[in-house]
Design a protein around this motif. Structure first.
Motif, PDB file in Angstrom:
ATOM      1  N   ILE A 254       9.174  -0.561 -12.038  1.00 33.78           N
ATOM      2  CA  ILE A 254       8.281   0.597 -12.124  1.00 33.78           C
ATOM      3  C   ILE A 254       8.829   1.786 -11.347  1.00 33.78           C
ATOM      4  O   ILE A 254       8.735   2.939 -11.796  1.00 33.78           O
ATOM      5  CB  ILE A 254       6.867   0.220 -11.609  1.00 33.78           C
ATOM      6  CG1 ILE A 254       6.205  -0.759 -12.575  1.00 33.78           C
ATOM      7  CG2 ILE A 254       5.996   1.455 -11.426  1.00 33.78           C
ATOM      8  CD1 ILE A 254       4.938  -1.392 -12.036  1.00 33.78           C
ATOM      9  N   ARG A 255       9.440   1.528 -10.207  1.00 27.89           N
ATOM     10  CA  ARG A 255       9.944   2.602  -9.354  1.00 27.89           C
ATOM     11  C   ARG A 255      11.228   3.246  -9.893  1.00 27.89           C
ATOM     12  O   ARG A 255      11.580   4.357  -9.487  1.00 27.89           O
ATOM     13  CB  ARG A 255      10.212   2.074  -7.937  1.00 27.89           C
ATOM     14  CG  ARG A 255       8.956   1.685  -7.156  1.00 27.89           C
ATOM     15  CD  ARG A 255       9.351   1.156  -5.784  1.00 27.89           C
ATOM     16  NE  ARG A 255      10.145   2.153  -5.050  1.00 27.89           N
ATOM     17  CZ  ARG A 255      10.961   1.867  -4.032  1.00 27.89           C
ATOM     18  NH1 ARG A 255      11.113   0.606  -3.650  1.00 27.89           N
ATOM     19  NH2 ARG A 255      11.630   2.812  -3.423  1.00 27.89           N
TER      20      ARG A 255
ATOM     21  N   TYR B  47       3.531   7.189 -10.537  1.00 27.05           N
ATOM     22  CA  TYR B  47       4.401   6.709 -11.610  1.00 27.05           C
ATOM     23  C   TYR B  47       3.827   6.974 -13.000  1.00 27.05           C
ATOM     24  O   TYR B  47       4.579   7.083 -13.968  1.00 27.05           O
ATOM     25  CB  TYR B  47       4.715   5.228 -11.379  1.00 27.05           C
ATOM     26  CG  TYR B  47       5.378   5.037 -10.043  1.00 27.05           C
ATOM     27  CD1 TYR B  47       6.708   5.393  -9.848  1.00 27.05           C
ATOM     28  CD2 TYR B  47       4.655   4.578  -8.934  1.00 27.05           C
ATOM     29  CE1 TYR B  47       7.313   5.276  -8.613  1.00 27.05           C
ATOM     30  CE2 TYR B  47       5.258   4.460  -7.687  1.00 27.05           C
ATOM     31  CZ  TYR B  47       6.582   4.811  -7.537  1.00 27.05           C
ATOM     32  OH  TYR B  47       7.174   4.721  -6.289  1.00 27.05           O
ATOM     33  N   THR B  48       2.518   7.101 -13.092  1.00 26.34           N
ATOM     34  CA  THR B  48       1.949   7.494 -14.388  1.00 26.34           C
ATOM     35  C   THR B  48       2.372   8.924 -14.732  1.00 26.34           C
ATOM     36  O   THR B  48       2.713   9.213 -15.882  1.00 26.34           O
ATOM     37  CB  THR B  48       0.414   7.393 -14.395  1.00 26.34           C
ATOM     38  OG1 THR B  48      -0.137   8.248 -13.376  1.00 26.34           O
ATOM     39  CG2 THR B  48      -0.050   5.963 -14.165  1.00 26.34           C
ATOM     40  N   LEU B  49       2.353   9.811 -13.741  1.00 20.47           N
ATOM     41  CA  LEU B  49       2.744  11.202 -13.984  1.00 20.47           C
ATOM     42  C   LEU B  49       4.232  11.313 -14.296  1.00 20.47           C
ATOM     43  O   LEU B  49       4.635  12.028 -15.220  1.00 20.47           O
ATOM     44  CB  LEU B  49       2.383  12.077 -12.779  1.00 20.47           C
ATOM     45  CG  LEU B  49       2.690  13.576 -12.917  1.00 20.47           C
ATOM     46  CD1 LEU B  49       2.002  14.161 -14.148  1.00 20.47           C
ATOM     47  CD2 LEU B  49       2.268  14.326 -11.657  1.00 20.47           C
TER      48      LEU B  49
ATOM     49  N   GLY C   7       0.787  -1.226   0.000  1.00 22.71           N
ATOM     50  CA  GLY C   7       0.000   0.000   0.000  1.00 22.71           C
ATOM     51  C   GLY C   7       0.821   1.278   0.000  1.00 22.71           C
ATOM     52  O   GLY C   7       0.264   2.378   0.030  1.00 22.71           O
ATOM     53  N   LYS C   8       2.122   1.151  -0.092  1.00 24.12           N
ATOM     54  CA  LYS C   8       3.001   2.324   0.012  1.00 24.12           C
ATOM     55  C   LYS C   8       3.144   3.071  -1.321  1.00 24.12           C
ATOM     56  O   LYS C   8       3.286   4.299  -1.340  1.00 24.12           O
ATOM     57  CB  LYS C   8       4.372   1.872   0.513  1.00 24.12           C
ATOM     58  CG  LYS C   8       5.356   2.995   0.744  1.00 24.12           C
ATOM     59  CD  LYS C   8       6.668   2.445   1.292  1.00 24.12           C
ATOM     60  CE  LYS C   8       7.686   3.572   1.509  1.00 24.12           C
ATOM     61  NZ  LYS C   8       8.981   3.042   2.040  1.00 24.12           N
ATOM     62  N   TYR C   9       3.105   2.356  -2.416  1.00 24.26           N
ATOM     63  CA  TYR C   9       3.367   2.962  -3.724  1.00 24.26           C
ATOM     64  C   TYR C   9       2.073   3.052  -4.539  1.00 24.26           C
ATOM     65  O   TYR C   9       1.328   2.073  -4.647  1.00 24.26           O
ATOM     66  CB  TYR C   9       4.435   2.170  -4.465  1.00 24.26           C
ATOM     67  CG  TYR C   9       5.720   2.083  -3.682  1.00 24.26           C
ATOM     68  CD1 TYR C   9       6.568   3.174  -3.585  1.00 24.26           C
ATOM     69  CD2 TYR C   9       6.057   0.900  -2.993  1.00 24.26           C
ATOM     70  CE1 TYR C   9       7.736   3.116  -2.840  1.00 24.26           C
ATOM     71  CE2 TYR C   9       7.224   0.828  -2.248  1.00 24.26           C
ATOM     72  CZ  TYR C   9       8.057   1.941  -2.166  1.00 24.26           C
ATOM     73  OH  TYR C   9       9.213   1.876  -1.422  1.00 24.26           O
TER      74      TYR C   9
ATOM     75  N   PHE D 256      -0.486   1.613 -14.702  1.00 23.19           N
ATOM     76  CA  PHE D 256       0.240   0.453 -14.177  1.00 23.19           C
ATOM     77  C   PHE D 256      -0.804  -0.493 -13.614  1.00 23.19           C
ATOM     78  O   PHE D 256      -1.633  -0.104 -12.789  1.00 23.19           O
ATOM     79  CB  PHE D 256       1.263   0.889 -13.115  1.00 23.19           C
ATOM     80  CG  PHE D 256       2.397   1.674 -13.706  1.00 23.19           C
ATOM     81  CD1 PHE D 256       3.490   1.037 -14.271  1.00 23.19           C
ATOM     82  CD2 PHE D 256       2.346   3.058 -13.734  1.00 23.19           C
ATOM     83  CE1 PHE D 256       4.517   1.771 -14.845  1.00 23.19           C
ATOM     84  CE2 PHE D 256       3.366   3.802 -14.304  1.00 23.19           C
ATOM     85  CZ  PHE D 256       4.460   3.164 -14.864  1.00 23.19           C
ATOM     86  N   ASP D 257      -0.764  -1.696 -14.066  1.00 23.66           N
ATOM     87  CA  ASP D 257      -1.826  -2.672 -13.848  1.00 23.66           C
ATOM     88  C   ASP D 257      -1.842  -3.228 -12.427  1.00 23.66           C
ATOM     89  O   ASP D 257      -0.920  -3.023 -11.636  1.00 23.66           O
ATOM     90  CB  ASP D 257      -1.650  -3.830 -14.836  1.00 23.66           C
ATOM     91  CG  ASP D 257      -2.957  -4.254 -15.457  1.00 23.66           C
ATOM     92  OD1 ASP D 257      -3.994  -4.069 -14.813  1.00 23.66           O
ATOM     93  OD2 ASP D 257      -2.931  -4.771 -16.596  1.00 23.66           O
ATOM     94  N   SER D 258      -2.916  -3.950 -12.126  1.00 22.47           N
ATOM     95  CA  SER D 258      -3.060  -4.653 -10.850  1.00 22.47           C
ATOM     96  C   SER D 258      -3.923  -5.879 -11.100  1.00 22.47           C
ATOM     97  O   SER D 258      -4.785  -5.870 -11.986  1.00 22.47           O
ATOM     98  CB  SER D 258      -3.711  -3.746  -9.800  1.00 22.47           C
ATOM     99  OG  SER D 258      -3.844  -4.418  -8.567  1.00 22.47           O
TER     100      SER D 258
END
Length: 285
Positions: A257-258, A134-136, A127-129, A185-187
């Protein structure tokens, strides 16, 4: 007395008024016409206000133009050397840092960083990220990577704010965008990894495929192109694609991603895909 004089000189008054109005109109018309010079080489002179119109000439740097009209960022111009008229993309003709215009230069591209503000998007397992972060970051890097091309770049958001979902397609509609790209970013509730590209309308298929081909060298598996009825794709008449650039709730994908290097690689590949797409789909002299 005045009334009597006006009645007796009615024809003269009418003629004088018409002449004055015509003169004023001509003066206003002349003032509104602006002279300009093309800054880069290879500026395309087209038959209409858009890159889909036929190109009639390639203008060299320093070509003098008279601006007759403006429409959606395009200038209706007359050449001073041969008096021929046509349309040029204003952001191309007036580009200070562009030496040679390309097919990509004429494109209007909307970048849509998914989610934002109170809409966090998907979350990492802990739940931190947040997806919105990351889209922006990715969209901004794509904008920077596209800048040297001279293309007209529009962002649906450029800060951590929420844009109502139904308003996102309106940006592309308003500016007659040649490409709209949404970044996500998918889930998944099951174990899943990789990147995917989506379109809805037929006019977005070739764009999606060009971007997919350019993303084949990413460190995450490319799951390929598919259709999806997302609002950002469905509610626009312009070519639109949604990119899922990894599963944020998968720790393996999240490590990539990060990383800024991963986001920059996405940006570089998106530019490559757009370059291929517009080169194949734009008539140039």
């Amino acid at each position: 007395m005045v009334k009597k004089w006006l009645l007796s000189n009615l024809i003269g008054v009418i003629i004088t008024t018409v002449v004055l109005l015509t003169t004023v109109g001509l003066i206003v018309s002349l003032i509104s016409k602006t002279e300009t010079f093309t800054r880069p080489d290879n500026v395309q002179l087209r038959t209409g206000p858009g890159r889909q119109y036929r190109s009639t000439a390639s203008l060299k740097r320093g070509t003098k133009l008279i601006i007759l009209d403006k429409q959606n960022g395009w200038w209706h111009v007359r050449r001073s050397d041969n008096e021929k008229t046509g349309w040029v993309a204003s952001w191309v003709a007036n580009a200070v840092n562009l030496k040679h215009a390309t097919a990509l230069s004429e494109a209007t591209i909307v970048l849509d960083p998914g989610h934002g503000g109170t809409d966090t998007g998907a979350l990492s397992k802990n739940g931190k990220y947040k997806e919105k972060t990351y889209t922006l970051r990715t969209a901004r890097l794509v904008r920077s990577a596209l800048a040297p091309s001279g293309a007209r770049i529009l962002m649906t958001r450029d800060s951590d704010n929420i844009v109502p979902l139904l308003k996102i397609p309106l940006v592309g509609e308003k500016y007659k965008a040649d490409a709209q790209i949404s970044f996500h970013f998918d889930s998944s509730t099951v174990s899943a990894s990789g990147i995917s590209q989506y379109y809805y309308h037929k006019n977005g298929q070739n764009l999606a495929q060009a971007l997919s081909d350019s993303l084949n060298n990413m460190p995450l598996t490319n799951r390929g192109v598919d259709t999806a009825p997302y609002i950002v794709l469905k509610d626009t008449t312009q070519p639109a694609v949604l990119l899922e650039n990894g599963f944020i709730n998968n720790n393996k994908d999240l490590k990539y991603i990060r990383k800024t290097s991963y986001q920059k690689k996405i940006a570089k590949n998106v530019v490559a895909g757009l370059t291929t797409y517009f080169t194949k789909n734009t008539e140039m002299k």
